[in-house]
Design a protein around this motif. Structure first.
Motif, PDB file in Angstrom:
ATOM      1  N   ILE A   1      17.524  11.934  58.382  1.00 39.30           N
ATOM      2  CA  ILE A   1      17.379  10.579  58.912  1.00 39.30           C
ATOM      3  C   ILE A   1      18.462  10.356  59.962  1.00 39.30           C
ATOM      4  O   ILE A   1      19.564   9.919  59.666  1.00 39.30           O
TER       5      ILE A   1
ATOM      6  N   MET B   1      11.846   5.104  59.770  1.00 40.45           N
ATOM      7  CA  MET B   1      11.048   5.137  58.561  1.00 40.45           C
ATOM      8  C   MET B   1      10.016   6.260  58.578  1.00 40.45           C
ATOM      9  O   MET B   1       9.666   6.802  57.528  1.00 40.45           O
TER      10      MET B   1
ATOM     11  N   LYS C   1      11.841   9.237  57.376  1.00 46.81           N
ATOM     12  CA  LYS C   1      11.961   9.185  55.925  1.00 46.81           C
ATOM     13  C   LYS C   1      10.638   9.517  55.253  1.00 46.81           C
ATOM     14  O   LYS C   1      10.592  10.249  54.260  1.00 46.81           O
TER      15      LYS C   1
ATOM     16  N   GLN D   1      14.725   1.586  52.266  1.00 46.05           N
ATOM     17  CA  GLN D   1      14.182   2.853  51.786  1.00 46.05           C
ATOM     18  C   GLN D   1      13.412   2.672  50.486  1.00 46.05           C
ATOM     19  O   GLN D   1      12.420   3.368  50.236  1.00 46.05           O
TER      20      GLN D   1
ATOM     21  N   LYS E   1       9.913   4.216  49.028  1.00 44.24           N
ATOM     22  CA  LYS E   1       9.908   5.050  47.830  1.00 44.24           C
ATOM     23  C   LYS E   1       9.011   4.494  46.729  1.00 44.24           C
ATOM     24  O   LYS E   1       8.489   5.258  45.905  1.00 44.24           O
TER      25      LYS E   1
END
Length: 213
Positions: free
Chosen positions: A73, A91, A94, A161, A165
């Protein structure tokens, strides 16, 4: 660098690669140092010369795993770009990591073992806190540029995050759900960014809360 040292480094790397494959395929308990040595094509003594115990070897693998996660990242903050565009880029980086089957397998082994050994989990967290995580660094820069409301960068980074997730990591890791398809990934990324900016962004136009960009 001395040739012997280079050979030593190559053997250490071979041990780590072999151990990752064994832990990924068999889990911690079923993996032995004998199997790792055979897979790495080195002697068992060589394995122990580099790693005094299976716990030590596993801890090194976990550290590399999470360091790899943080290193993926990386995006320098730019004051001349819209926050939403930059956050979408972050993002998506990620998301690509969370969607990697190899990463998910190793993360599953890691979580199982750290639950067995709280001391190992605490040690890893302490080491990882010494590294600056990319999303928190970006948020800190945007805050210093006056484009975000007052916030704790580390806390806000975890929030952002966590929005990904909850769809693209924990369900797959703990409940065996399939990885998100392209449309689901796009929706998860865009909505996470828009929710973040709707709460923390100073400019109402930075976040749109439209789900998909």
């Amino acid at each position: 660098m001395h040739p012997i040292q280079r050979l030593t480094d190559r053997k250490r790397e071979a041990i780590l690669v072999a151990a990752m494959a064994e832990f990924r395929a068999r889990g911690f308990e079923a993996t032995s140092m004998d199997r790792i040595a055979a897979s790495a094509d080195v002697s068992k003594r060589t394995v122990y010369n580099h790693f005094p115990s299976k716990d030590t070897l596993f801890a090194e693998i976990l550290l590399q795993l999470w360091q790899h996660s943080a290193a993926q990242i990386e995006l320098a903050y730019r004051s001349d770009r819209a926050l939403r565009e930059q956050l979408l880029d972050l993002m998506w980086q990620k998301m690509r990591l969370l969607d990697d089957a190899h990463f998910l397998d190793l993360a599953r082994v890691a979580i199982t073992e750290t639950l067995r050994s709280p001391a190992l989990a605490q040690e890893l967290v302490a080491k990882l806190r010494e590294r600056e995580e990319g999303i928190a660094a970006w948020i800190r820069a945007a805050l210093q540029d006056g484009r975000l409301k007052p916030l704790d960068p580390a806390f806000a980074a975890n929030q952002l995050q966590g929005l990904l997730k909850s769809f693209a990591f924990w369900p797959q890791l703990t409940m065996g759900q399939p990885r998100l398809d392209a449309q689901q990934q796009e929706a998860a990324v865009a909505s996470a960014v828009d929710m973040f900016l709707a709460y923390y962004g100073k400019d109402a136009g930075e976040g749109r809360l439209q789900g998909v960009s």
